[in-house]
Design a protein around this motif. Structure first.
Motif, PDB file in Angstrom:
ATOM      1  N   TYR A 100       0.292  -1.182   0.122  1.00 21.25           N
ATOM      2  CA  TYR A 100       0.021  -0.170  -0.031  1.00 21.25           C
ATOM      3  C   TYR A 100       1.005   1.800   0.739  1.00 21.25           C
ATOM      4  N   ALA A 101       0.857   2.048  -1.259  1.00 22.51           N
ATOM      5  CA  ALA A 101       1.326   3.568  -0.795  1.00 22.51           C
ATOM      6  C   ALA A 101       0.613   4.532  -1.192  1.00 22.51           C
ATOM      7  N   ALA A 102       1.048   5.749  -0.766  1.00 23.15           N
ATOM      8  CA  ALA A 102       0.614   7.451  -1.249  1.00 23.15           C
ATOM      9  C   ALA A 102       1.880   7.669  -1.782  1.00 23.15           C
ATOM     10  N   VAL A 103       1.370   8.545  -2.878  1.00 22.39           N
ATOM     11  CA  VAL A 103       2.346   9.134  -3.899  1.00 22.39           C
ATOM     12  C   VAL A 103       1.909  10.811  -4.051  1.00 22.39           C
ATOM     13  N   LEU A 104       2.534  11.547  -4.245  1.00 22.46           N
ATOM     14  CA  LEU A 104       2.041  12.816  -3.582  1.00 22.46           C
ATOM     15  C   LEU A 104       2.814  14.012  -4.865  1.00 22.46           C
ATOM     16  N   GLY A 109       2.212  17.652 -12.018  1.00 23.84           N
ATOM     17  CA  GLY A 109       1.949  15.721 -11.951  1.00 23.84           C
ATOM     18  C   GLY A 109       3.176  15.647 -11.570  1.00 23.84           C
ATOM     19  N   VAL A 110       4.098  15.492 -11.553  1.00 21.81           N
ATOM     20  CA  VAL A 110       5.306  15.075 -10.623  1.00 21.81           C
ATOM     21  C   VAL A 110       5.592  14.540  -9.840  1.00 21.81           C
ATOM     22  N   ALA A 111       5.799  12.875  -9.359  1.00 20.42           N
ATOM     23  CA  ALA A 111       5.558  12.702  -7.846  1.00 20.42           C
ATOM     24  C   ALA A 111       7.115  13.508  -7.111  1.00 20.42           C
ATOM     25  N   MET A 112       6.056  14.042  -5.458  1.00 16.13           N
ATOM     26  CA  MET A 112       7.320  14.956  -5.215  1.00 16.13           C
ATOM     27  C   MET A 112       7.674  14.056  -4.189  1.00 16.13           C
ATOM     28  N   ASP A 113       6.953  13.076  -3.725  1.00 17.22           N
ATOM     29  CA  ASP A 113       6.900  12.569  -2.590  1.00 17.22           C
ATOM     30  C   ASP A 113       5.973  10.934  -2.354  1.00 17.22           C
ATOM     31  N   GLN A 114       6.392  10.176  -1.484  1.00 15.50           N
ATOM     32  CA  GLN A 114       5.464   9.245  -1.294  1.00 15.50           C
ATOM     33  C   GLN A 114       6.139   8.299   0.012  1.00 15.50           C
ATOM     34  N   SER A 115       4.927   7.959  -0.027  1.00 15.86           N
ATOM     35  CA  SER A 115       5.125   6.888   1.853  1.00 15.86           C
ATOM     36  C   SER A 115       4.742   5.182   1.218  1.00 15.86           C
ATOM     37  N   VAL A 116       5.536   4.464   1.320  1.00 17.73           N
ATOM     38  CA  VAL A 116       5.121   2.974   1.477  1.00 17.73           C
ATOM     39  C   VAL A 116       4.431   1.706   3.018  1.00 17.73           C
ATOM     40  N   TRP A 117       3.885   1.451   2.889  1.00 15.75           N
ATOM     41  CA  TRP A 117       3.449   0.598   3.804  1.00 15.75           C
ATOM     42  C   TRP A 117       3.415  -0.617   3.386  1.00 15.75           C
ATOM     43  N   LEU A 118       4.498  -1.829   4.102  1.00 18.93           N
ATOM     44  CA  LEU A 118       4.544  -2.693   3.498  1.00 18.93           C
ATOM     45  C   LEU A 118       3.993  -3.519   5.148  1.00 18.93           C
ATOM     46  N   GLU A 119       3.508  -5.064   4.477  1.00 17.52           N
ATOM     47  CA  GLU A 119       2.947  -5.596   5.966  1.00 17.52           C
ATOM     48  C   GLU A 119       3.577  -7.033   5.968  1.00 17.52           C
ATOM     49  N   ARG A 120       4.872  -7.314   5.330  1.00 13.98           N
ATOM     50  CA  ARG A 120       5.751  -7.997   5.588  1.00 13.98           C
ATOM     51  C   ARG A 120       6.833  -7.598   6.136  1.00 13.98           C
ATOM     52  N   PRO A 121       8.402  -7.356   6.282  1.00 18.52           N
ATOM     53  CA  PRO A 121       9.806  -6.964   5.898  1.00 18.52           C
ATOM     54  C   PRO A 121       9.840  -7.662   4.481  1.00 18.52           C
ATOM     55  N   TYR A 122      11.320  -7.029   4.150  1.00 16.62           N
ATOM     56  CA  TYR A 122      11.498  -6.907   2.565  1.00 16.62           C
ATOM     57  C   TYR A 122      12.073  -8.151   2.414  1.00 16.62           C
ATOM     58  N   ARG A 123      12.912  -8.906   3.326  1.00 19.08           N
ATOM     59  CA  ARG A 123      13.223 -10.662   3.338  1.00 19.08           C
ATOM     60  C   ARG A 123      11.903 -11.475   2.755  1.00 19.08           C
ATOM     61  N   GLU A 124      10.439 -10.830   2.997  1.00 22.53           N
ATOM     62  CA  GLU A 124       9.737 -12.107   3.035  1.00 22.53           C
ATOM     63  C   GLU A 124       8.538 -11.941   1.086  1.00 22.53           C
ATOM     64  N   LEU A 125       8.828 -11.121   1.318  1.00 24.34           N
ATOM     65  CA  LEU A 125       8.453 -10.215  -0.134  1.00 24.34           C
ATOM     66  C   LEU A 125       8.747 -10.951  -1.179  1.00 24.34           C
ATOM     67  N   SER A 164      20.564  13.888  -6.086  1.00 27.66           N
ATOM     68  CA  SER A 164      20.058  15.038  -4.710  1.00 27.66           C
ATOM     69  C   SER A 164      19.401  14.088  -3.837  1.00 27.66           C
ATOM     70  N   ASP A 165      19.419  12.604  -4.040  1.00 32.61           N
ATOM     71  CA  ASP A 165      18.563  12.020  -3.788  1.00 32.61           C
ATOM     72  C   ASP A 165      18.978  10.398  -4.278  1.00 32.61           C
ATOM     73  N   ASN A 166      19.221   9.472  -3.156  1.00 30.09           N
ATOM     74  CA  ASN A 166      19.775   8.226  -2.724  1.00 30.09           C
ATOM     75  C   ASN A 166      19.519   7.792  -2.388  1.00 30.09           C
ATOM     76  N   TRP A 167      19.583   5.823  -2.302  1.00 33.78           N
ATOM     77  CA  TRP A 167      18.686   5.093  -1.611  1.00 33.78           C
ATOM     78  C   TRP A 167      17.010   4.815  -1.103  1.00 33.78           C
ATOM     79  N   PHE A 168      16.239   5.450  -2.936  1.00 35.58           N
ATOM     80  CA  PHE A 168      14.854   5.344  -2.317  1.00 35.58           C
ATOM     81  C   PHE A 168      14.289   3.993  -3.280  1.00 35.58           C
ATOM     82  N   ASP A 169      12.781   3.644  -3.016  1.00 39.71           N
ATOM     83  CA  ASP A 169      12.536   2.763  -3.246  1.00 39.71           C
ATOM     84  C   ASP A 169      11.948   3.135  -4.528  1.00 39.71           C
ATOM     85  N   LEU A 170      11.208   1.879  -5.324  1.00 43.89           N
ATOM     86  CA  LEU A 170      10.523   3.192  -6.859  1.00 43.89           C
ATOM     87  C   LEU A 170       9.243   1.581  -7.021  1.00 43.89           C
TER      88      LEU A 170
END
Length: 200
Positions: A100-104, A109-125, A164-170
């Motif tokens: 689940y995620a929200a994109v600001l 129309g360009v994405a400025m920010d996002q918030s990602v919600w996971l129900e499982r840790p990354y290693r289980e995806l 200007s940014d690094n280590w982000f999720d896509l």
């Protein structure tokens, strides 16, 4: 190791970028409360903001999404609740395959920010190997995208400012724009991820 976001030589650690995004003056936030996923928009600037928030469910492999766009007005130094969605059970939506995620997005129309919600840790995806695409655009910017979810997308900068940014999720199909530091050529940037099959 250690809690600092900069090392002894003032080189940036991965946490530096996470902290800077968390402290953005205009921020979209998804949190779980009483069995619901709550999306809020926080405006810590001195001007009202008129933006759009895309929120909903993305399948990690990029084959499907259930997303709704909301136009949002938030006053200066204000906060608004954008939406609330009931957290589905694992039988309703497999948490290893969906997020689940929200994109600001700004007025352009360009994405400025996002918030990602996971129900499982990354290693289980159930992550797919991403095919990260970086396209140069005007004014020394790069537009980074992936058809599948990609975790901790980064380029090796040895702690110095390269982007200007690094280590982000896509999110699947949601580009992120980053600006190249002066003197950095687009061809010199190579992206990696964490947690995906056959990462290199």
């Amino acid at each position: 190791t250690g809690w600092a976001i900069l090392d002894y030589y003032m080189r940036r650690k991965a946490a530096y970028y996470w902290f800077r995004r968390a402290a953005a003056p205009l921020k979209v936030i998804v949190r779980q409360l009483n069995g619901h996923l709550i999306t809020r928009l926080v405006n810590d600037t001195l001007e009202p903001a008129n933006v759009t928030v895309d929120l909903g469910w993305w399948r990690l492999d990029g084959t499907e999404k259930v997303v709704v766009s909301y136009p949002v007005d938030v006053q200066a130094n204000g906060m608004v609740e954008v939406a609330s969605a009931k957290t589905p059970t694992a039988s309703e939506r497999d948490p290893r395959q969906w997020l689940y995620a929200a994109v600001l997005r700004g007025r352009d129309g360009v994405a400025m920010d996002q918030s990602v919600w996971l129900e499982r840790p990354y290693r289980e995806l159930a992550l797919e190997k991403p095919a990260i695409k970086a396209v140069p655009i005007a004014d020394n910017w790069l537009e980074i995208s992936s058809p599948v979810f990609a975790h901790a997308v980064h380029t090796e900068d040895h702690g110095h400012e390269v982007l200007s940014d690094n280590w982000f999720d896509l999110l699947p199909g949601v580009p992120v724009r980053v600006r190249l530091a002066p003197g950095i050529e687009p061809a010199s940037i190579h992206f990696k991820t964490l947690g995906s099959p056959n990462d290199n």
